[in-house]
Every structure is written in C-alpha cells, then in structure tokens.
Write a protein that holds these residues in place. Structure first.
Motif, PDB file in Angstrom:
ATOM      1  N   GLY A  48       0.824  -1.188   0.000  1.00  0.00           N
ATOM      2  CA  GLY A  48       0.000   0.000   0.000  1.00  0.00           C
ATOM      3  C   GLY A  48       0.863   1.246   0.000  1.00  0.00           C
ATOM      4  O   GLY A  48       2.079   1.195  -0.131  1.00  0.00           O
ATOM      5  N   GLY A  49       0.227   2.402   0.174  1.00  0.00           N
ATOM      6  CA  GLY A  49       0.958   3.659   0.252  1.00  0.00           C
ATOM      7  C   GLY A  49       1.716   3.974  -1.024  1.00  0.00           C
ATOM      8  O   GLY A  49       1.448   3.440  -2.100  1.00  0.00           O
ATOM      9  N   THR A  50       2.685   4.876  -0.893  1.00  0.00           N
ATOM     10  CA  THR A  50       3.485   5.228  -2.067  1.00  0.00           C
ATOM     11  C   THR A  50       4.368   4.054  -2.496  1.00  0.00           C
ATOM     12  O   THR A  50       4.751   3.974  -3.661  1.00  0.00           O
ATOM     13  CB  THR A  50       4.360   6.464  -1.778  1.00  0.00           C
ATOM     14  OG1 THR A  50       5.016   6.310  -0.520  1.00  0.00           O
ATOM     15  CG2 THR A  50       3.522   7.722  -1.754  1.00  0.00           C
ATOM     16  N   ALA A  51       4.689   3.155  -1.564  1.00  0.00           N
ATOM     17  CA  ALA A  51       5.411   1.948  -1.968  1.00  0.00           C
ATOM     18  C   ALA A  51       4.558   1.124  -2.928  1.00  0.00           C
ATOM     19  O   ALA A  51       5.070   0.566  -3.913  1.00  0.00           O
ATOM     20  CB  ALA A  51       5.773   1.113  -0.740  1.00  0.00           C
ATOM     21  N   GLY A  52       3.245   1.061  -2.665  1.00  0.00           N
ATOM     22  CA  GLY A  52       2.342   0.351  -3.558  1.00  0.00           C
ATOM     23  C   GLY A  52       2.265   1.001  -4.918  1.00  0.00           C
ATOM     24  O   GLY A  52       2.275   0.324  -5.962  1.00  0.00           O
ATOM     25  N   LEU A  53       2.190   2.336  -4.941  1.00  0.00           N
ATOM     26  CA  LEU A  53       2.194   3.045  -6.213  1.00  0.00           C
ATOM     27  C   LEU A  53       3.509   2.810  -6.963  1.00  0.00           C
ATOM     28  O   LEU A  53       3.523   2.669  -8.190  1.00  0.00           O
ATOM     29  CB  LEU A  53       1.988   4.544  -5.974  1.00  0.00           C
ATOM     30  CG  LEU A  53       0.624   4.965  -5.419  1.00  0.00           C
ATOM     31  CD1 LEU A  53       0.608   6.465  -5.125  1.00  0.00           C
ATOM     32  CD2 LEU A  53      -0.486   4.607  -6.410  1.00  0.00           C
ATOM     33  N   ALA A  54       4.612   2.774  -6.207  1.00  0.00           N
ATOM     34  CA  ALA A  54       5.907   2.517  -6.832  1.00  0.00           C
ATOM     35  C   ALA A  54       5.976   1.104  -7.395  1.00  0.00           C
ATOM     36  O   ALA A  54       6.535   0.879  -8.480  1.00  0.00           O
ATOM     37  CB  ALA A  54       7.035   2.736  -5.817  1.00  0.00           C
ATOM     38  N   PHE A  65      12.304  -0.260  -8.761  1.00  0.00           N
ATOM     39  CA  PHE A  65      11.448   0.153  -7.652  1.00  0.00           C
ATOM     40  C   PHE A  65      12.009   1.389  -6.964  1.00  0.00           C
ATOM     41  O   PHE A  65      11.264   2.312  -6.616  1.00  0.00           O
ATOM     42  CB  PHE A  65      11.295  -0.983  -6.640  1.00  0.00           C
ATOM     43  CG  PHE A  65      10.610  -0.548  -5.364  1.00  0.00           C
ATOM     44  CD1 PHE A  65       9.221  -0.482  -5.303  1.00  0.00           C
ATOM     45  CD2 PHE A  65      11.352  -0.180  -4.241  1.00  0.00           C
ATOM     46  CE1 PHE A  65       8.590  -0.053  -4.143  1.00  0.00           C
ATOM     47  CE2 PHE A  65      10.725   0.241  -3.079  1.00  0.00           C
ATOM     48  CZ  PHE A  65       9.336   0.298  -3.034  1.00  0.00           C
ATOM     49  N   GLY A  66      13.319   1.422  -6.741  1.00  0.00           N
ATOM     50  CA  GLY A  66      13.926   2.544  -6.034  1.00  0.00           C
ATOM     51  C   GLY A  66      13.661   3.871  -6.736  1.00  0.00           C
ATOM     52  O   GLY A  66      13.317   4.860  -6.088  1.00  0.00           O
ATOM     53  N   LEU A  67      13.823   3.890  -8.061  1.00  0.00           N
ATOM     54  CA  LEU A  67      13.577   5.121  -8.819  1.00  0.00           C
ATOM     55  C   LEU A  67      12.108   5.511  -8.757  1.00  0.00           C
ATOM     56  O   LEU A  67      11.769   6.683  -8.522  1.00  0.00           O
ATOM     57  CB  LEU A  67      14.008   4.928 -10.272  1.00  0.00           C
ATOM     58  CG  LEU A  67      13.705   6.090 -11.216  1.00  0.00           C
ATOM     59  CD1 LEU A  67      14.454   7.345 -10.771  1.00  0.00           C
ATOM     60  CD2 LEU A  67      14.086   5.719 -12.655  1.00  0.00           C
ATOM     61  N   CYS A  68      11.218   4.535  -8.953  1.00  0.00           N
ATOM     62  CA  CYS A  68       9.777   4.818  -8.901  1.00  0.00           C
ATOM     63  C   CYS A  68       9.367   5.333  -7.529  1.00  0.00           C
ATOM     64  O   CYS A  68       8.569   6.274  -7.420  1.00  0.00           O
ATOM     65  CB  CYS A  68       8.985   3.557  -9.257  1.00  0.00           C
ATOM     66  SG  CYS A  68       9.150   3.006 -10.975  1.00  0.00           S
ATOM     67  N   PHE A  69       9.915   4.737  -6.477  1.00  0.00           N
ATOM     68  CA  PHE A  69       9.573   5.134  -5.113  1.00  0.00           C
ATOM     69  C   PHE A  69       9.994   6.572  -4.851  1.00  0.00           C
ATOM     70  O   PHE A  69       9.235   7.358  -4.257  1.00  0.00           O
ATOM     71  CB  PHE A  69      10.245   4.186  -4.124  1.00  0.00           C
ATOM     72  CG  PHE A  69       9.918   4.462  -2.686  1.00  0.00           C
ATOM     73  CD1 PHE A  69       8.629   4.283  -2.209  1.00  0.00           C
ATOM     74  CD2 PHE A  69      10.891   4.890  -1.802  1.00  0.00           C
ATOM     75  CE1 PHE A  69       8.314   4.536  -0.882  1.00  0.00           C
ATOM     76  CE2 PHE A  69      10.594   5.141  -0.473  1.00  0.00           C
ATOM     77  CZ  PHE A  69       9.300   4.961  -0.011  1.00  0.00           C
ATOM     78  N   ASN A  73       7.128   9.987  -4.521  1.00  0.00           N
ATOM     79  CA  ASN A  73       7.041  10.757  -3.279  1.00  0.00           C
ATOM     80  C   ASN A  73       7.272  12.256  -3.458  1.00  0.00           C
ATOM     81  O   ASN A  73       6.973  13.030  -2.533  1.00  0.00           O
ATOM     82  CB  ASN A  73       8.053  10.222  -2.261  1.00  0.00           C
ATOM     83  CG  ASN A  73       7.520   9.045  -1.485  1.00  0.00           C
ATOM     84  OD1 ASN A  73       6.609   9.181  -0.678  1.00  0.00           O
ATOM     85  ND2 ASN A  73       8.074   7.872  -1.734  1.00  0.00           N
ATOM     86  N   LEU A  74       7.775  12.677  -4.596  1.00  0.00           N
ATOM     87  CA  LEU A  74       8.136  14.084  -4.775  1.00  0.00           C
ATOM     88  C   LEU A  74       6.976  15.052  -4.490  1.00  0.00           C
ATOM     89  O   LEU A  74       7.183  16.065  -3.820  1.00  0.00           O
ATOM     90  CB  LEU A  74       8.685  14.310  -6.194  1.00  0.00           C
ATOM     91  CG  LEU A  74      10.055  13.687  -6.485  1.00  0.00           C
ATOM     92  CD1 LEU A  74      10.451  13.924  -7.940  1.00  0.00           C
ATOM     93  CD2 LEU A  74      11.123  14.273  -5.555  1.00  0.00           C
ATOM     94  N   ALA A  95      15.093   9.692   4.664  1.00  0.00           N
ATOM     95  CA  ALA A  95      14.623   8.306   4.760  1.00  0.00           C
ATOM     96  C   ALA A  95      14.222   7.769   3.396  1.00  0.00           C
ATOM     97  O   ALA A  95      14.546   6.624   3.044  1.00  0.00           O
ATOM     98  CB  ALA A  95      13.441   8.225   5.730  1.00  0.00           C
ATOM     99  N   ILE A  96      13.521   8.579   2.601  1.00  0.00           N
ATOM    100  CA  ILE A  96      13.094   8.135   1.266  1.00  0.00           C
ATOM    101  C   ILE A  96      14.296   7.931   0.358  1.00  0.00           C
ATOM    102  O   ILE A  96      14.381   6.934  -0.372  1.00  0.00           O
ATOM    103  CB  ILE A  96      12.108   9.154   0.661  1.00  0.00           C
ATOM    104  CG1 ILE A  96      10.794   9.145   1.444  1.00  0.00           C
ATOM    105  CG2 ILE A  96      11.858   8.858  -0.821  1.00  0.00           C
ATOM    106  CD1 ILE A  96       9.858  10.276   1.067  1.00  0.00           C
ATOM    107  N   ALA A  97      15.233   8.882   0.383  1.00  0.00           N
ATOM    108  CA  ALA A  97      16.419   8.760  -0.457  1.00  0.00           C
ATOM    109  C   ALA A  97      17.229   7.528  -0.082  1.00  0.00           C
ATOM    110  O   ALA A  97      17.681   6.771  -0.957  1.00  0.00           O
ATOM    111  CB  ALA A  97      17.280  10.022  -0.332  1.00  0.00           C
ATOM    112  N   LEU A  98      17.409   7.293   1.224  1.00  0.00           N
ATOM    113  CA  LEU A  98      18.177   6.129   1.670  1.00  0.00           C
ATOM    114  C   LEU A  98      17.465   4.833   1.293  1.00  0.00           C
ATOM    115  O   LEU A  98      18.097   3.877   0.831  1.00  0.00           O
ATOM    116  CB  LEU A  98      18.383   6.202   3.182  1.00  0.00           C
ATOM    117  CG  LEU A  98      19.207   5.070   3.816  1.00  0.00           C
ATOM    118  CD1 LEU A  98      20.588   4.978   3.169  1.00  0.00           C
ATOM    119  CD2 LEU A  98      19.335   5.291   5.321  1.00  0.00           C
ATOM    120  N   THR A  99      16.140   4.793   1.469  1.00  0.00           N
ATOM    121  CA  THR A  99      15.369   3.604   1.109  1.00  0.00           C
ATOM    122  C   THR A  99      15.463   3.338  -0.388  1.00  0.00           C
ATOM    123  O   THR A  99      15.608   2.189  -0.822  1.00  0.00           O
ATOM    124  CB  THR A  99      13.889   3.780   1.514  1.00  0.00           C
ATOM    125  OG1 THR A  99      13.818   3.966   2.934  1.00  0.00           O
ATOM    126  CG2 THR A  99      13.069   2.560   1.136  1.00  0.00           C
TER     127      THR A  99
END
Length: 210
Positions: A48-54, A65-69, A73-74, A95-99
């Motif tokens: 779910g969340g933006t991870a789900g959208l990614a 996935f990393g690029l989409c995530f 979020n931008l 946190a988002i950049a590191l993830t």
C-alpha cells in the motif's frame, strides 16, 4: 568547545531525541523497510501507500522500484513542509532517499530464491511496519500516504495506521490490473499486518519524544 558541541549531538532527553538518535532511527527504519519490500517483491506481492504506487509503476514500466519510489514521493514534500515542518521534511527526504538507494543495491547482497506469498505478506508487512515505527518515532516517514496519515493523526486524532489502511485498500484495488486475485489477497494481508503494527504500537500520547 568542540567536545561540548559533539556531546550535544549525542545527548538526548526524555522528551527530545539527539541528532545521533535521529540519524540511527532513520537508518534503521530505512533498512527495515527495504528488507520488508524485498520480502514482498520476492513473493511477487504489492504494497500500500506510495510503496504500492511505486510497485505498480515498477511492474507496469520496468523501471526500478527505487527510482519509482523516489519519484512518486516528490509531490508530497510540499504537504510535509507546510503541515509538519522543515525538520520533518528533511528527515523524511533522507529516509526516502536512503530507502530508494538501498533498494537499488540490496539484490547484490541479499538473494531470496523463493518466498511463499503468505509468508512474504506476514513477514514483509511486519518488518515494514517496524521500520515505519522507527521513522515515526523520530518524526520522519516514508513519505506520501505516511505523511498524510501522520498529519491526519496530529490534526484529528485518528490513528495513523487505520488512516493508512484505508488508503492502502484503494491502492491495492488498482492492483487488479497487474496481479492475480491470490496475489492481491496476499498483498492485502501484508497491508493489514503492516498497518495494524503501526496502529497498535504508535500513539502520540504514549511516545512523546521529538
């Protein structure tokens, strides 16, 4: 003078985290989130969340996935800055950049040949939930719906986990375009585990450190 300044970075109190506290919380939360995402991905599940959208963007376009995530979020940084402050925005961006970066490289260090979808949902949801708890407790998030859920909790007192679960249901409903009913059912199970972990363990009145 220098030693006093360094000591200030390490010293925390009952109601305030030190800079070192925040740094380790963001790193630990991001690492747990990446591990959970790896479990979900290895089982062919969504989130779910933006991870789900990614995940949806990743499966639909083939981009990592990393690029989409990171890109998904931008748009949410503006809400974070306006509603939750500059410090929250900076920590969330970190946190988002590191993830995102860790998601790009974890496959070179961790290989999962087979993950049962049900086990992936249970363990992946729990691990991501634990990672998000670490971030929430240091006034950060994994962006997107997490930012919105925290804002709604602070503004209206609604549990962040339950708010996020509602949004996750909508996002997972869109997954019917890219996944089988069984995979979607397991993905829903993972979202429930993740958000119940947050809802039960994260309450503003129980954890007050900033």
């Amino acid at each position: 003078m220098a030693s006093n300044a360094f000591a200030g970075l390490l010293n925390s109190s009952a109601d305030r985290h030190s800079l070192f506290d925040d740094a380790q919380g963001i790193v630990a939360g991001s690492m747990l989130a990446v591990l959970g995402v790896t479990l979900l991905s290895s089982a062919g599940l969504l989130a779910g969340g933006t991870a789900g959208l990614a995940f949806l963007a990743h499966y639909a376009t083939g981009f990592s996935f990393g690029l989409c995530f990171f890109v998904v979020n931008l748009p949410f940084y503006y809400l974070a800055f306006r509603r939750l402050g500059l410090a929250f925005t900076i920590k969330t961006f970190a946190a988002i950049a590191l993830t995102s970066v860790l998601s790009e490289f974890i496959s070179g260090f961790v290989s999962m040949a087979h993950v049962d979808p049900i086990a992936g949902a249970l363990f992946g949801g729990l691990v991501i939930g634990a990672g998000m708890l670490a971030l929430f407790r240091h006034r950060a998030s994994l962006g997107g719906i997490g930012i919105l859920a925290l804002y709604i909790q602070d503004r209206f007192g609604w549990r962040a986990g339950f708010v996020q679960l509602g949004f996750d249901g909508i996002i997972l409903a869109l997954s019917f375009f890219v996944a089988s009913p069984f995979i979607i059912a397991c993905s829903v199970l993972g979202a429930i585990v993740l958000n119940l972990t947050i809802a039960i363990n994260h309450r503003k009145d129980r954890y007050i450190a900033m």
